[in-house]
Motif scaffolding. Structure first.
Motif, PDB file in Angstrom:
ATOM      1  N   VAL A  20       0.645  -1.330   0.166  1.00 25.43           N
ATOM      2  CA  VAL A  20       0.261   0.223  -0.295  1.00 25.43           C
ATOM      3  C   VAL A  20       1.091   1.768   0.147  1.00 25.43           C
ATOM      4  O   VAL A  20       0.455   2.531  -0.669  1.00 25.43           O
ATOM      5  CB  VAL A  20      -0.613  -0.031   1.152  1.00 25.43           C
ATOM      6  N   LEU A  21       2.100   1.395   0.671  1.00 23.53           N
ATOM      7  CA  LEU A  21       2.714   2.510   0.768  1.00 23.53           C
ATOM      8  C   LEU A  21       3.275   2.480   0.149  1.00 23.53           C
ATOM      9  O   LEU A  21       3.337   4.048  -0.850  1.00 23.53           O
ATOM     10  CB  LEU A  21       4.192   2.000   1.783  1.00 23.53           C
ATOM     11  N   VAL A  22       4.117   1.752  -0.974  1.00 27.26           N
ATOM     12  CA  VAL A  22       4.693   1.959  -1.869  1.00 27.26           C
ATOM     13  C   VAL A  22       3.671   2.500  -3.045  1.00 27.26           C
ATOM     14  O   VAL A  22       4.409   3.178  -3.826  1.00 27.26           O
ATOM     15  CB  VAL A  22       5.446   0.555  -2.813  1.00 27.26           C
ATOM     16  N   LEU A  23       2.959   1.904  -2.988  1.00 27.88           N
ATOM     17  CA  LEU A  23       1.638   2.519  -4.233  1.00 27.88           C
ATOM     18  C   LEU A  23       1.413   3.943  -4.252  1.00 27.88           C
ATOM     19  O   LEU A  23       1.252   4.235  -4.947  1.00 27.88           O
ATOM     20  CB  LEU A  23       0.792   1.345  -4.263  1.00 27.88           C
ATOM     21  N   ALA A  24       1.164   4.489  -2.735  1.00 26.04           N
ATOM     22  CA  ALA A  24       0.710   5.554  -2.465  1.00 26.04           C
ATOM     23  C   ALA A  24       1.731   6.551  -2.714  1.00 26.04           C
ATOM     24  O   ALA A  24       1.721   7.407  -3.679  1.00 26.04           O
ATOM     25  CB  ALA A  24       0.411   5.406  -1.019  1.00 26.04           C
ATOM     26  N   LYS A  25       2.831   5.797  -2.287  1.00 29.37           N
ATOM     27  CA  LYS A  25       4.019   7.243  -2.518  1.00 29.37           C
ATOM     28  C   LYS A  25       4.778   6.959  -3.683  1.00 29.37           C
ATOM     29  O   LYS A  25       4.983   8.475  -4.520  1.00 29.37           O
ATOM     30  CB  LYS A  25       5.238   6.768  -1.818  1.00 29.37           C
ATOM     31  N   VAL A 117       3.353  15.615   1.628  1.00 27.04           N
ATOM     32  CA  VAL A 117       3.629  15.631   3.274  1.00 27.04           C
ATOM     33  C   VAL A 117       2.714  14.919   4.180  1.00 27.04           C
ATOM     34  O   VAL A 117       3.038  14.320   4.775  1.00 27.04           O
ATOM     35  CB  VAL A 117       3.078  17.237   4.199  1.00 27.04           C
ATOM     36  N   GLY A 118       1.235  14.699   3.068  1.00 22.87           N
ATOM     37  CA  GLY A 118       0.040  14.170   4.273  1.00 22.87           C
ATOM     38  C   GLY A 118       0.962  12.217   3.893  1.00 22.87           C
ATOM     39  O   GLY A 118       0.285  11.341   5.095  1.00 22.87           O
ATOM     40  N   VAL A 119       1.098  11.515   2.411  1.00 22.36           N
ATOM     41  CA  VAL A 119       2.140  10.717   2.295  1.00 22.36           C
ATOM     42  C   VAL A 119       2.632   9.839   3.358  1.00 22.36           C
ATOM     43  O   VAL A 119       2.967   9.122   3.955  1.00 22.36           O
ATOM     44  CB  VAL A 119       1.739  10.270   0.818  1.00 22.36           C
ATOM     45  N   LEU A 120       4.328  11.065   3.550  1.00 23.03           N
ATOM     46  CA  LEU A 120       5.118  10.610   4.488  1.00 23.03           C
ATOM     47  C   LEU A 120       4.287  10.551   5.900  1.00 23.03           C
ATOM     48  O   LEU A 120       4.841   9.853   6.810  1.00 23.03           O
ATOM     49  CB  LEU A 120       5.618  11.893   4.461  1.00 23.03           C
ATOM     50  N   ALA A 121       2.518  11.578   6.297  1.00 24.84           N
ATOM     51  CA  ALA A 121       2.770  11.346   7.771  1.00 24.84           C
ATOM     52  C   ALA A 121       1.912  10.037   8.010  1.00 24.84           C
ATOM     53  O   ALA A 121       2.297   9.601   9.193  1.00 24.84           O
ATOM     54  CB  ALA A 121       2.064  12.790   8.008  1.00 24.84           C
ATOM     55  N   PHE A 122       1.715   9.564   6.834  1.00 18.98           N
ATOM     56  CA  PHE A 122       0.480   8.427   6.904  1.00 18.98           C
ATOM     57  C   PHE A 122       0.963   7.361   6.990  1.00 18.98           C
ATOM     58  O   PHE A 122       1.513   6.924   7.870  1.00 18.98           O
ATOM     59  CB  PHE A 122      -0.256   7.935   5.390  1.00 18.98           C
ATOM     60  N   ALA A 123       3.025   7.277   5.914  1.00 23.20           N
ATOM     61  CA  ALA A 123       3.523   6.784   6.089  1.00 23.20           C
ATOM     62  C   ALA A 123       4.381   6.143   7.820  1.00 23.20           C
ATOM     63  O   ALA A 123       4.338   4.929   8.383  1.00 23.20           O
ATOM     64  CB  ALA A 123       5.063   6.696   5.347  1.00 23.20           C
ATOM     65  N   GLY A 166      12.370  17.579   4.803  1.00 18.82           N
ATOM     66  CA  GLY A 166      12.520  18.599   3.571  1.00 18.82           C
ATOM     67  C   GLY A 166      11.773  18.434   2.188  1.00 18.82           C
ATOM     68  O   GLY A 166      11.975  19.609   2.065  1.00 18.82           O
ATOM     69  N   VAL A 167      10.443  17.756   2.059  1.00 15.01           N
ATOM     70  CA  VAL A 167      10.045  18.201   1.422  1.00 15.01           C
ATOM     71  C   VAL A 167       9.093  19.774   2.415  1.00 15.01           C
ATOM     72  O   VAL A 167       8.353  20.713   1.445  1.00 15.01           O
ATOM     73  CB  VAL A 167       8.369  18.074   1.475  1.00 15.01           C
TER      74      VAL A 167
END
Length: 312
Positions: A20-25, A117-123, A166-167
């Motif tokens: 799930v994470l690789v697809l989202a990122k 930022v959202g996807v990194l926080a979720f990760a 970084g973002v």
């Protein structure tokens, strides 16, 4: 829940979350072009690949004993962990190379998309939950492969937060923070690989277990009322489990049956330790002249393990 069921479930859960994470990122990377998010996508891709290896490895290691492997298949686990480490090293090197290349080519992309930022926080949240889950199961069931997976997830939390920094920094007008964050992610990935290798070397080279466990082994042997002392105690890892051999000292007037019962009782006491797989006990009668001092045993129990007045 049995050990095999618990470990196999861990493998499937980790594989599902990483997929799930690789697809989202990957999707956010494609949309925003952020190098920090891209490095995290590569990290998750590596996690997904090694998760497949973990699932297969845990299936092999949790099979019951058979004729060719009478002690079971758990000793495969450290090799599975080292394979994980190789994948981690490859991913870390790729991320660092990509960060350096982007800086040299002056092709740093800055994104203002809040989805990055959202996807990194979720990760970060997902990896924290995976870390706690894997560490609990790996510790409870003494699985080096699952503990290695937990450590990888723990460091993934830090790399996700570094990428997020970084973002955000790039958005605030410091575009170089994006590739710098990606490089930090790469270093974190490499460190995880080193940690996995270090934690599994003891299992592969037959190192001694922690001192407190060795002391408990000696105490259990000496706790038998007919055991006067112990020497030549050897405990070492065979895969993730421990084999023990030792000599116990008894008076020579015991019958063969009594000596057998003493040996069996000591073995059973030591093998009740969850970390111990097999214990081998040799009974030394006093009259055979095989009693001898053992400074290591004395140190482990905090004093002479036998009354000096009873030495032969």
């Amino acid at each position: 829940m049995t050990r095999s069921t618990a470990l196999r479930r861990v493998g499937l859960v980790v594989l599902g979350v990483n997929l799930v994470l690789v697809l989202a990122k990957g999707a956010i990377w494609y949309v925003t072009g952020s190098l920090a998010v891209g490095s995290e996508a590569v990290n998750s891709l590596a996690d997904t690949v090694y998760s497949v290896v973990i699932v297969a490895g845990l299936y092999l290691t949790t099979r019951p004993p058979d004729f060719e492997h009478p002690h079971g298949h758990e000793r495969i686990e450290p090799f599975v962990s080292l394979f994980v480490a190789l994948g981690i090293f490859a991913a870390g090197a790729a991320v660092i190379w990509q960060a350096i290349s982007s800086v040299l080519a002056d092709s740093v992309a800055v994104t203002h998309n809040p989805a990055a930022v959202g996807v990194l926080a979720f990760a970060a949240v997902a990896k924290y939950l995976l870390y706690r889950y894997c560490l609990a199961v790996g510790t409870d069931h003494r699985s080096p492969a699952v503990v290695a997976t937990a450590l990888d997830n723990r460091n993934d939390i830090l790399t996700a937060l570094a990428a997020m920094g970084g973002v955000i920094g790039a958005v605030l007008g410091f575009p170089l923070l994006d590739p710098i964050a990606a490089a930090v992610v790469g270093v974190g990935i490499l460190y995880t690989g080193v940690e996995v290798v270090r934690d599994n070397l003891d299992y592969l080279v037959g190192a001694a277990p922690p001192e407190d466990l060795r002391a408990e082994i000696v105490r259990r042997a000496l706790s038998h009322p007919d055991v006067e002392g112990a020497h030549d105690v050897i405990a070492h890892y065979v895969g993730p489990e421990i084999d023990v051999s030792l000599h116990v000292e008894v008076e020579g007037d015991r019958t063969l049956t009594e000596a057998h019962d003493i040996e069996s009782a000591v073995i059973q006491s030591i093998e009740r330790l969850p970390e111990v797989d097999d214990a081998f006990v040799h009974v030394d009668p006093k009259e055979a002249g095989e009693w001898k001092p053992d400074e290591e045993v004395d140190r482990l129990v905090g004093g002479p393990n036998r009354d000096p007045d009873r030495d032969p």
